[in-house]
Design an enzyme around this catalytic site. Structure first.
Site, PDB file in Angstrom:
ATOM      1  N   SER A  26       0.842  -1.190   0.000  1.00 14.70           N
ATOM      2  CA  SER A  26       0.000   0.000   0.000  1.00 14.70           C
ATOM      3  C   SER A  26       0.878   1.241   0.000  1.00 14.70           C
ATOM      4  CB  SER A  26      -0.901   0.021   1.241  1.00 14.70           C
ATOM      5  OG  SER A  26      -1.613   1.243   1.335  1.00 14.70           O
ATOM      6  N   SER A  80      10.904   6.169  -8.430  1.00 20.63           N
ATOM      7  CA  SER A  80      11.156   6.763  -9.741  1.00 20.63           C
ATOM      8  C   SER A  80       9.914   6.768 -10.620  1.00 20.63           C
ATOM      9  CB  SER A  80      12.285   6.007 -10.452  1.00 20.63           C
ATOM     10  OG  SER A  80      11.957   4.637 -10.606  1.00 20.63           O
ATOM     11  N   CYS A  82       6.757   6.984  -9.237  1.00 19.84           N
ATOM     12  CA  CYS A  82       5.664   7.450  -8.391  1.00 19.84           C
ATOM     13  C   CYS A  82       5.443   8.945  -8.553  1.00 19.84           C
ATOM     14  CB  CYS A  82       5.968   7.123  -6.931  1.00 19.84           C
ATOM     15  SG  CYS A  82       4.654   7.604  -5.796  1.00 19.84           S
ATOM     16  N   ARG A 145      13.817  -0.583  -9.252  1.00 18.43           N
ATOM     17  CA  ARG A 145      14.381  -0.118 -10.516  1.00 18.43           C
ATOM     18  C   ARG A 145      15.647  -0.888 -10.869  1.00 18.43           C
ATOM     19  NH1 ARG A 145      18.107   3.413 -12.586  1.00 18.43           N
ATOM     20  NH2 ARG A 145      17.464   4.658 -14.385  1.00 18.43           N
ATOM     21  N   TRP A 169       6.986   0.115 -14.750  1.00 16.17           N
ATOM     22  CA  TRP A 169       5.868   0.998 -14.414  1.00 16.17           C
ATOM     23  C   TRP A 169       5.573   0.962 -12.928  1.00 16.17           C
ATOM     24  CZ3 TRP A 169       5.436  -3.423 -17.355  1.00 16.17           C
ATOM     25  CH2 TRP A 169       4.723  -4.493 -16.788  1.00 16.17           C
ATOM     26  N   ARG A 183      -8.308  -3.809  -8.113  1.00 19.39           N
ATOM     27  CA  ARG A 183      -7.548  -3.197  -7.037  1.00 19.39           C
ATOM     28  C   ARG A 183      -7.689  -1.674  -7.052  1.00 19.39           C
ATOM     29  NH1 ARG A 183      -1.049  -3.688  -5.738  1.00 19.39           N
ATOM     30  NH2 ARG A 183      -1.063  -2.182  -4.061  1.00 19.39           N
TER      31      ARG A 183
END
Length: 226
Positions: A26, A80, A82, A145, A169, A183
């Site tokens: 979360s 990176s 977000c 990443r 992504w 979700r």
């Protein structure tokens, strides 16, 4: 990895399959939703460790540990991929968040005699970021990443402008929503983006170099062990 919506269905299936550890995923773990999920999992699968998160404050750490988290992930809006901070203005610099949560971890350990690991999550691009995260007190570092560039990550390579790339992504991106619409049924906007990272080859050819850099930094600081 489970979420706070369908854990009552997924957790028993994962436990039956022999899962080693459960992670509640979360972007904001300091919620009653995660508390309820943690407490339910602790009752139903008391022998399976559960990682809670993400949080960015000492209060969030204490909240999840009280609910049954065996480890806590730290970070919001710093990955990176977000864009939570741009979209909602919520989040915190990872270094500040790690320091505050580590302080709460140490207070809890001194009081209860139990060490609850802290995992720094987000914005880790190179060895420097890993080293700083450990130096600030994190027990472990998420390296999404870094691993996304490897042969073993579950995406196919593509060639863009004569460079070999792999898709990457964020969990709050439109692509993630298409993959798992149930979700994200509550979200009216995205909190992540998608793009590409440059292919780096096999993990076995990259991880030893990362480890050697961590060891070299520790040597420079006079640290015999983490």
């Amino acid at each position: 990895t489970v979420n706070t919506h369908d854990y009552e269905t997924r957790v028993p299936a994962l436990v039956e399959a022999g899962v080693d550890v459960l992670v509640i995923d979360s972007s904001d773990g300091h919620t009653t939703f995660q508390r309820d999920a943690l407490q339910w999992i602790r009752r139903q699968a008391p022998n399976v460790p559960v990682i809670g998160g993400n949080v960015i404050t000492g209060e969030g750490f204490d909240y999840l540990v009280a609910a049954g988290a065996g480890a806590v992930k730290v970070g919001m809006g710093v990955g990176s991929m977000c864009i939570t901070q741009e979209q909602k203005g919520t989040g915190r610099g990872l270094a500040t968040a790690v320091m505050e949560v580590v302080a709460a971890r140490d207070r809890h350990e001194a009081k209860a005699g139990v060490h609850v690991p802290v995992i720094a999550d987000g914005g880790v691009v190179n060895s420097k970021d890993v080293i700083i995260g450990l130096a600030l007190g994190a027990d472990a570092i998420m390296m999404g990443r870094f691993f996304a560039r490897m042969e073993e990550s579950p995406t196919e390579t593509v060639r863009i402008n004569d460079r070999v790339m792999k898709p990457y992504w964020g969990e709050g991106s439109a692509r993630a929503r298409e993959w798992s619409p149930a979700r994200y049924r509550q979200a009216a906007f995205v909190e992540g983006v998608e793009g590409f990272v440059e292919y780096a080859g096999k993990l076995r050819d990259n991880l030893p170099l990362m480890v050697s850099k961590v060891k070299a930094a520790m040597s420079s600081c006079g640290c015999r062990t983490i």
